[in-house]
Scaffold this active site. Structure first.
Site, PDB file in Angstrom:
ATOM      1  N   GLY A  26       0.835  -1.195   0.000  1.00 17.65           N
ATOM      2  CA  GLY A  26       0.000   0.000   0.000  1.00 17.65           C
ATOM      3  C   GLY A  26       0.869   1.243   0.000  1.00 17.65           C
ATOM      4  N   CYS A  27       0.328   2.325   0.525  1.00 21.38           N
ATOM      5  CA  CYS A  27       1.047   3.599   0.592  1.00 21.38           C
ATOM      6  C   CYS A  27       2.378   3.411   1.308  1.00 21.38           C
ATOM      7  CB  CYS A  27       0.186   4.630   1.319  1.00 21.38           C
ATOM      8  SG  CYS A  27       1.030   6.194   1.587  1.00 21.38           S
TER       9      CYS A  27
END
Length: 156
Positions: free
Chosen positions: A9-10
């Site tokens: 993810g981020c």
């Protein structure tokens, strides 16, 4: 010194989390797995380059094992979500392990097989295990992003 590269993810929260582990010497946010050389964040956000947001970790295998990094990785995100984490969606947010050696490939796949057998997650794990490609370091404002802003966590 050894390397490990993960997409979960981020990359802001992922980077901050791995920095806290004893035996981790350095962590850099960047992009990997796409078809464009030297991509920018803006390029990657188009979802057209094929890159994932990743962290490249330099670690001392005498102080922390690759398996321990995998345990942290799978604890940081939901590896059953395809091309998304939380509110972030797109292939750049995919769950991916870029392995740097045949041993890392074997260990990562065995780790996923064990998590699956233990039914650790309610849905199938979709984490990709693929050979490391060129790591492109993200722009400087992404490095130590949470630390620079005095934030403790991201939404991961």
């Amino acid at each position: 010194m050894a390397k490990a590269t993960f997409g979960a993810g981020c990359f802001w929260g992922v980077e901050a989390s791995f920095r806290q582990l004893h035996g981790v010497q350095d962590v850099a946010a960047g992009y990997e797995g796409g078809k464009l050389d030297n991509p920018t964040y803006r390029d990657v956000c188009t979802d057209l380059t094929g890159h994932a947001e990743v962290v490249e970790i330099d670690f001392n295998p005498d102080e922390i094992r690759f398996e321990q990094l995998l345990e942290a990785f799978f604890g940081l995100h939901d590896p059953t979500q395809l091309n998304r984490q939380g509110p972030d969606w797109g292939t750049q947010y995919r769950s991916v392990i870029f392995y740097h050696s045949p041993e890392q490939q074997t260990v990562a796949q065995a780790f996923i097989d064990r998590l699956t057998a233990e039914k650790r997650f309610p849905r199938p794990i979709v984490t990709q295990v693929v050979p490391a490609a060129t790591f492109w370091r993200a722009e400087e404002y992404h490095q130590r992003y949470l630390e620079k802003r005095g934030l403790a966590t991201c939404h991961i």
